[in-house]
Design a protein around this motif. Sequence first.
Motif, PDB file in Angstrom:
ATOM      1  N   LEU A   1      61.618  32.613 146.491  1.00 38.25           N
ATOM      2  CA  LEU A   1      61.778  33.905 145.838  1.00 38.25           C
ATOM      3  C   LEU A   1      62.170  33.786 144.375  1.00 38.25           C
ATOM      4  CD1 LEU A   1      63.625  35.850 148.643  1.00 38.25           C
ATOM      5  CD2 LEU A   1      61.223  35.943 148.050  1.00 38.25           C
TER       6      LEU A   1
ATOM      7  N   LEU B   1      60.488  36.030 141.068  1.00 37.78           N
ATOM      8  CA  LEU B   1      61.463  36.872 140.403  1.00 37.78           C
ATOM      9  C   LEU B   1      61.582  36.499 138.933  1.00 37.78           C
ATOM     10  CD1 LEU B   1      63.585  39.098 140.764  1.00 37.78           C
ATOM     11  CD2 LEU B   1      65.235  37.309 141.258  1.00 37.78           C
TER      12      LEU B   1
ATOM     13  N   LEU C   1      56.580  38.067 145.080  1.00 37.45           N
ATOM     14  CA  LEU C   1      57.932  38.392 145.522  1.00 37.45           C
ATOM     15  C   LEU C   1      57.908  39.139 146.855  1.00 37.45           C
ATOM     16  CD1 LEU C   1      60.891  38.195 144.601  1.00 37.45           C
ATOM     17  CD2 LEU C   1      60.602  40.407 143.515  1.00 37.45           C
TER      18      LEU C   1
ATOM     19  N   GLY D   1      57.000  36.683 149.602  1.00 33.08           N
ATOM     20  CA  GLY D   1      58.135  35.820 149.919  1.00 33.08           C
ATOM     21  C   GLY D   1      59.174  36.537 150.758  1.00 33.08           C
ATOM     22  N   LEU D   2      59.420  37.814 150.443  1.00 32.57           N
ATOM     23  CA  LEU D   2      60.377  38.583 151.233  1.00 32.57           C
ATOM     24  C   LEU D   2      59.861  38.822 152.641  1.00 32.57           C
ATOM     25  CD1 LEU D   2      61.624  41.194 148.623  1.00 32.57           C
ATOM     26  CD2 LEU D   2      62.932  39.332 149.647  1.00 32.57           C
TER      27      LEU D   2
ATOM     28  N   ARG E   1      60.224  35.588 154.574  1.00 30.40           N
ATOM     29  CA  ARG E   1      61.624  35.357 154.908  1.00 30.40           C
ATOM     30  C   ARG E   1      62.048  36.239 156.086  1.00 30.40           C
ATOM     31  NH1 ARG E   1      66.450  35.958 150.536  1.00 30.40           N
ATOM     32  NH2 ARG E   1      67.443  34.058 151.167  1.00 30.40           N
TER      33      ARG E   1
END
Length: 109
Positions: free
Chosen positions: A2, A6, A65, A68-69, A72
Amino acid sequence: MLLLPLLLVLATAAFTALVVVENFSGGPEYAVEVFGNQIATLGAPGLFLSGVALALIFCLGLAALAGGLARRRHHRHRAHASGPTAATREEQGGRRSQPAHGHRRIFGH
């Protein structure tokens, strides 16, 4: 994973803000300056296309981003779903500490 997207989003936003704040001169040619150094001289089409390129880079960072979230969240859900076994639940008195659908309870819901 992340941190890199970012950083890309923040750097693009900061660069765009710096260029806009430091370049209020008008005319047929725009001298793009950052911290007092002229980095380019652009006409109207070049200025428009550079704005489009910065917007695309910003959107790429946002997409990375978001991906990636989501990744996760998926890994956390998979680790949480494997949770306690039936034998462990029987030792706890037959009660589940979390609802069957894997979400935490907030205010009894």
